[in-house]
Design a protein around this motif. Structure first.
Motif, PDB file in Angstrom:
ATOM      1  N   PHE A  50     -10.231   9.708  23.740  1.00  0.00           N
ATOM      2  CA  PHE A  50     -11.533   9.194  23.310  1.00  0.00           C
ATOM      3  C   PHE A  50     -12.201  10.034  22.230  1.00  0.00           C
ATOM      4  CE2 PHE A  50     -11.044   7.160  27.443  1.00  0.00           C
ATOM      5  CZ  PHE A  50     -11.580   5.897  27.226  1.00  0.00           C
ATOM      6  N   ARG A  79     -14.647  -0.067  24.611  1.00  0.00           N
ATOM      7  CA  ARG A  79     -13.553  -0.112  23.622  1.00  0.00           C
ATOM      8  C   ARG A  79     -12.878  -1.473  23.631  1.00  0.00           C
ATOM      9  NH1 ARG A  79     -10.699  -0.932  20.293  1.00  0.00           N
ATOM     10  NH2 ARG A  79      -9.206   0.358  19.143  1.00  0.00           N
ATOM     11  N   GLY A 105     -11.373   5.772  21.521  1.00  0.00           N
ATOM     12  CA  GLY A 105     -10.222   5.589  22.389  1.00  0.00           C
ATOM     13  C   GLY A 105      -9.084   4.845  21.742  1.00  0.00           C
TER      14      GLY A 105
END
Length: 390
Positions: A143, A362, A383
Motif C-alpha cells: 500500500f 482500492r 495498493g
C-alpha cells in the motif's frame, strides 16, 4: 456489502493482526462491522529473523527471498484461519511486515542540483501474489509505495480511514495509535474544508523501547509490560526524559515518519548508557521510558497542532498500557483520553480494519492517502492488486 480481510503486523512484530470486516458505502461515507478479529503470533524463529533484519543485520538475497515467502505464508494462513466458522470473504488487504523504512529527503537552497529531493523508500515483506495464490482470494498489498512515488512518506496511511470512521460533527479529535511506533491523526470537526485540515505524523516511540527494555531486564523471559504495571511501580527520571526529548526527530515539522531504524535497538542502548549516571532501578527505567513515549506524544501536539484536540482516542497495543494512558491524561490535563473501544471501534484491530478499508477503496478506485498527512503531491490509489486466476 463486501466482506474483506485486513492483515497487518506492526513495528512491534508481535504477530499478525487479522480482521474479518463487512464494509458498505462509498468513499468516506462507509459503514463497517467487525465480524471477527484475532492475532496470530509469529513462530519464535520467524519473529527473531524479522527483528534481526529490522535491526540492520545483513542477510543475503536468498535469505531475504526465503523470509519474504515465510511471512507471506504466515499471512495467508492468518487469512484462512480468521474465516473459520464464518461466511467467506472475497477480498484481502494485506499491509505485510515492514522491515525497512526511509523517509523522503527534501532538498533545499537555490542550487537544487546539489541538494536534490530524494524519494522515500519502504519495504514490506509478505508478497501479495503468494497470499492470493494460497488463499484463492483477490489480494491488495504494498500500500505504501504509490504515496512514496508521489513524494509522500507512505505513512501514516490510516488517517483517511480515521476520517471516515472516527470524525465528529462538532468535536476535534486526535486518534493516537500506539504500536511499536506512535502515530497521530488530528481530525478537526466536520465543517467546511475539514478534510484538508487533517494532519498526521509519526510521533516517535510507542511500545518499541518499552518492549526492548522488558526483554533486556528479563533476559528475554518477557516481551512486554502487561498493563504497564511494572513501570507504574517506578518513578520517572524527568531530567533524562528532557534530555531524550532533544532528539532531532521530535523537533522536525510534519509530515514526518520514523520506525525501528531510529527508535530501535541502537537507540535503546544509547538510552541505557544515558541512564547509567542516574542509577535507575528496573521499574524506574521502565517508568522513564514510558514517560518518554507519553511526553513525546504531548510535545508533538503542543508543537505542531493548531490547537489541542477536544478529545484523544487511543488504539493499538499501547492503549492497553494503563500506566501510559494515565500519564497521557496527566500531561494533557483537561483533554479526555479514551480508547477507540469506547467509541465503537476495536482498539486492538483498528489497524487491521484500516487495511481492509484501504483494499475496499482500492477495488472501487477510491484514493486512500491524504496528502495533508503524508506530504504526497496528490491523492493516489493505494495498493497493488493480485487477481486469482481460475
Amino acid at each position: 456489502m463486501t466482506r474483506v480481510i485486513g492483515l497487518i503486523s506492526g513495528t512491534s512484530v508481535d504477530g499478525i493482526d487479522a480482521a474479518l470486516v463487512d464494509i458498505s458505502g462509498t468513499n468516506l461515507d462507509i459503514k463497517i462491522e467487525l465480524v471477527a478479529g484475532a492475532t496470530y503470533p509469529y513462530p519464535a524463529d520467524l519473529r527473531e529473523r524479522i527483528l534481526s533484519v529490522c535491526a540492520g543485520v545483513a542477510i543475503s538475497m536468498a535469505e531475504l527471498a526465503q523470509l519474504d515467502d515465510a511471512i507471506a505464508q504466515a499471512f495467508a494462513q492468518a487469512a484462512q484461519d480468521i474465516q473459520i466458522g464464518h461466511e467467506k470473504a472475497t477480498l484481502i488487504g494485506s499491509h505485510g511486515q515492514t522491515v525497512f523504512h526511509r523517509p523522503p529527503i527534501r532538498g533545499g537552497g537555490e542550487n537544487t542540483s546539489s541538494s536534490p529531493n530524494t524519494l522515500g523508500y519502504t519495504l514490506q515483506l509478505g508478497r501479495g501474489e503468494v497470499i492470493a495464490h494460497v488463499t484463492g482470494m483477490k489480494t491488495v498489498s504494498n500500500f505504501r509505495v504509490a504515496d512514496i512515488a508521489a513524494g509522500g512518506h507512505g505513512a501514516p496511511l490510516v488517517p483517511r480511514v480515521d476520517a471516515a470512521l472516527l470524525s465528529h460533527p462538532q468535536e476535534s479529535r486526535c486518534i493516537q495509535n500506539i504500536g511499536g511506533i506512535g502515530n497521530v491523526a488530528y481530525i478537526p470537526s466536520r465543517h467546511d474544508n475539514w478534510l484538508e485540515k487533517i494532519r498526521a505524523w509519526d510521533t516517535g516511540p510507542g511500545n518499541s523501547l518499552l518492549d526492548l527494555a522488558v526483554q533486556h531486564l528479563t533476559d528475554g523471559a518477557k516481551t512486554y509490560d502487561e498493563n504497564g504495571s511494572w513501570a507504574a511501580s517506578g518513578t520517572p527520571c524527568y531530567p533524562l526524559v528532557e534530555h531524550w526529548l532533544n532528539q532531532d526527530y521530535f523537533h522536525l515539522p510534519p509530515p514526518k515518519s520514523t520506525g525501528r531504524e531510529l527508535f530501535g535497538v541502537t537507540y535503546f542502548h544509547e538510552c541505557l548508557k544515558d541512564a547509567e549516571a542516574y542509577q535507575l532501578s528496573p521499574s524506574d527505567l521502565l517508568a522513564t521510558l514510558t514517560e518518554l513515549t507519553a511526553a513525546s506524544i504531548v510535545h508533538s501536539y503542543q508543537t505542531f497542532l493548531p490547537q489541542l484536540p477536544q478529545r484523544v482516542i487511543l488504539c493499538g497495543g499501547g492503549s492497553r498500557n494503563l500506566y501510559l494512558k494515565h500519564r497521557l491524561e496527566i500531561l494533557l490535563t483537561s483533554v479526555p483520553v479514551l480508547t477507540t473501544d469506547e467509541v465503537g471501534l476495536s482498539a486492538d484491530f483498528k489497524e487491521a480494519i484500516a487495511f481492509a478499508v484501504l483494499a475496499y477503496w482500492r477495488q472501487s478506485l477510491t484514493p486512500g492517502n491524504l496528502p495533508s498527512a503524508t506530504g504526497a503531491s496528490q491523492e493516489v490509489l493505494l495498493g497493488e492488486v493480485h487477481e486469482v486466476s481460475h
